[in-house]
Design an enzyme around this catalytic site. Structure first.
Site, PDB file in Angstrom:
ATOM      1  N   ARG A  68       7.544  10.341  -5.724  1.00 23.36           N
ATOM      2  CA  ARG A  68       8.007  11.727  -5.592  1.00 23.36           C
ATOM      3  C   ARG A  68       8.723  12.271  -6.823  1.00 23.36           C
ATOM      4  O   ARG A  68       8.924  13.479  -6.918  1.00 23.36           O
ATOM      5  CB  ARG A  68       8.957  11.848  -4.386  1.00 23.36           C
ATOM      6  N   LYS A  83      17.192   7.520 -15.902  1.00 22.05           N
ATOM      7  CA  LYS A  83      16.366   8.659 -15.508  1.00 22.05           C
ATOM      8  C   LYS A  83      16.466   9.822 -16.487  1.00 22.05           C
ATOM      9  O   LYS A  83      15.466  10.486 -16.780  1.00 22.05           O
ATOM     10  CB  LYS A  83      16.744   9.117 -14.095  1.00 22.05           C
ATOM     11  N   ASP A 127      21.999  13.859  -4.004  1.00 26.88           N
ATOM     12  CA  ASP A 127      21.597  13.348  -2.693  1.00 26.88           C
ATOM     13  C   ASP A 127      22.805  13.070  -1.812  1.00 26.88           C
ATOM     14  O   ASP A 127      22.723  12.325  -0.850  1.00 26.88           O
ATOM     15  CB  ASP A 127      20.761  12.068  -2.845  1.00 26.88           C
ATOM     16  N   ASN A 128      23.968  13.660  -2.150  1.00 24.62           N
ATOM     17  CA  ASN A 128      25.139  13.393  -1.316  1.00 24.62           C
ATOM     18  C   ASN A 128      26.105  14.567  -1.279  1.00 24.62           C
ATOM     19  O   ASN A 128      26.189  15.360  -2.209  1.00 24.62           O
ATOM     20  CB  ASN A 128      25.846  12.112  -1.765  1.00 24.62           C
ATOM     21  N   PHE A 129      26.839  14.662  -0.182  1.00 21.17           N
ATOM     22  CA  PHE A 129      27.727  15.793   0.057  1.00 21.17           C
ATOM     23  C   PHE A 129      28.905  15.828  -0.909  1.00 21.17           C
ATOM     24  O   PHE A 129      29.325  16.894  -1.361  1.00 21.17           O
ATOM     25  CB  PHE A 129      28.261  15.763   1.497  1.00 21.17           C
ATOM     26  N   THR A 131      29.283  14.975  -4.009  1.00 18.65           N
ATOM     27  CA  THR A 131      28.968  15.553  -5.317  1.00 18.65           C
ATOM     28  C   THR A 131      28.762  17.056  -5.193  1.00 18.65           C
ATOM     29  O   THR A 131      29.129  17.820  -6.084  1.00 18.65           O
ATOM     30  CB  THR A 131      27.721  14.888  -5.917  1.00 18.65           C
ATOM     31  N   CYS A 171      32.531  27.368   2.403  1.00 12.67           N
ATOM     32  CA  CYS A 171      32.474  28.363   3.481  1.00 12.67           C
ATOM     33  C   CYS A 171      31.400  27.964   4.487  1.00 12.67           C
ATOM     34  O   CYS A 171      31.583  28.086   5.703  1.00 12.67           O
ATOM     35  CB  CYS A 171      32.139  29.746   2.927  1.00 12.67           C
ATOM     36  N   CYS A 184      16.701   9.003   1.834  1.00 11.72           N
ATOM     37  CA  CYS A 184      15.281   8.711   1.587  1.00 11.72           C
ATOM     38  C   CYS A 184      14.978   7.237   1.794  1.00 11.72           C
ATOM     39  O   CYS A 184      13.859   6.867   2.143  1.00 11.72           O
ATOM     40  CB  CYS A 184      14.913   9.116   0.156  1.00 11.72           C
ATOM     41  N   CYS A 241      38.867  30.158   3.540  1.00 14.98           N
ATOM     42  CA  CYS A 241      38.253  29.055   2.798  1.00 14.98           C
ATOM     43  C   CYS A 241      39.247  28.477   1.786  1.00 14.98           C
ATOM     44  O   CYS A 241      39.788  29.213   0.944  1.00 14.98           O
ATOM     45  CB  CYS A 241      37.006  29.542   2.059  1.00 14.98           C
TER      46      CYS A 241
END
Length: 342
Positions: A68, A83, A127-129, A131, A171, A184, A241
């Site tokens: 992918r 990468k 791929d993570n919250f 960050t 928010c 994944c 917020c």
């Protein structure tokens, strides 16, 4: 006009034209994460003529990425290239006029402001919250628009966040999710969804740069079920917020209870991950997810997951994690993100 010949078909599009193309050539974009989404985004933006692109990623190319992650090939995996280096090599061959800045780094509170300021747009290829919340803090603090994206299994989503004009990420997602997320490596991912979401993200970046109207929705797609859900978030500002209203940047603040702590244990090839905001893990649900990717054992006190002979990940009820088999914090974070998620 000779220098613009390669962009002639793009210039013919009336909402870009010569003026828009010149803006693209002068623009600066940072892409955080050069995996499935990041490679698609970088490919499109380099071809479109964005003048300066910074790529930030901590990982190396693996064979399982090739299904992918569109800028990589078997030789990159064989050489175990970072990468960002493998991507830069390919992108330089696509458009040598674009400056591609490859940064091998784990984005964290120590380097985020140094790496992400002075850009026209930031792009989420992560791929993570955690960050994403960090990226949002930097974007709001410095008034930089950014484009969120995520994809797993057959599903994906994206949204444009413009500080001062749209709701910020916090928010929309006020709390760091308490449950462990799907990744994944635990439930898989189909390459067409990463192509689609990454392409939408690249398009929104181009709109931001040329000054066009961006998508007001949080778009969610499932390509297996052929379903689309559009949520208008334009009125979704949270008047309380902590980030965009109170200017409280918890993910840039080392003292915040939302921070994660990473510690190398002396004399052992082990990294401990400690969450100040404690939470109780659901061992039954977590074990069911992890057994697809390796060996799972445990008891009522802990869960042990071994994806291979070299690595063992031990999870405790309060969320604390020990990653045995490495003393490198960057590697430990990658393993955690890969198998456990956020």
């Amino acid at each position: 006009m000779k220098d613009l010949d390669r962009y002639s078909r793009q210039i013919l599009f009336p909402d870009i034209g010569v003026e828009g193309q010149l803006k693209l050539l002068k623009s600066r974009v940072a892409i955080v994460g050069v995996g499935a989404l990041g490679t698609v985004i970088a490919n499109h933006l380099v071809r479109s003529g964005v003048g300066y692109i910074r790529l930030i990623d901590r990982d190396v190319v693996e064979l399982s990425n090739l299904q992918r992650q569109s800028l990589f090939d078997e030789e990159d995996a064989k050489l175990n290239l970072p990468k960002v280096i493998a991507a830069k090599n390919k992108l330089n061959q696509i458009n040598s006029d674009v400056m591609v800045d490859a940064v091998i780094a784990d984005l964290n509170l120590d380097n985020a402001e140094e790496l992400l300021v002075d850009f026209d747009c930031l792009v989420d290829g992560t791929d993570n919250f955690m960050t994403r919340f960090l990226l949002n803090d930097v974007a709001v603090k410095y008034g930089i628009p950014w484009v969120h994206g995520a994809a797993v299994s057959s599903r994906g989503m994206f949204a444009v966040i413009k500080p001062g004009k749209t709701p910020c990420y916090r928010c929309l997602f006020p709390h760091v999710p308490s449950g462990r997320g799907e990744t994944c490596d635990t439930i898989g991912v189909l390459s067409p969804i990463t192509d689609i979401i990454g392409s939408f993200q690249a398009m929104e970046v181009m709109k931001i740069v040329v000054g066009a109207k961006t998508n007001p929705n949080l778009e969610q797609l499932d390509i297996w079920d052929s379903s689309i859900l559009q949520m208008d978030i334009s009125e979704g500002n949270n008047p309380n917020c902590p980030t965009c209203v109170q200017r409280q940047f918890d993910f840039l603040d080392r003292a915040s209870n939302l921070q994660e702590t990473y510690t190398t244990l002396c004399g052992r090839e082990t990294v401990q991950i400690y969450f100040r905001n404690k939470q109780e893990l659901d061992f039954i649900k977590l074990a069911e997810m992890l057994k697809k990717s390796g060996k799972v054992t445990g008891n009522k006190f802990l869960l042990r997951f071994s994806p291979n002979e070299d690595i063992s990940i031990v999870l405790f009820k309060d969320g604390r994690v020990l990653i045995h088999g490495t003393n490198d914090i960057g590697t430990a974070k990658s393993l955690y993100s890969k198998y456990i998620g956020n």
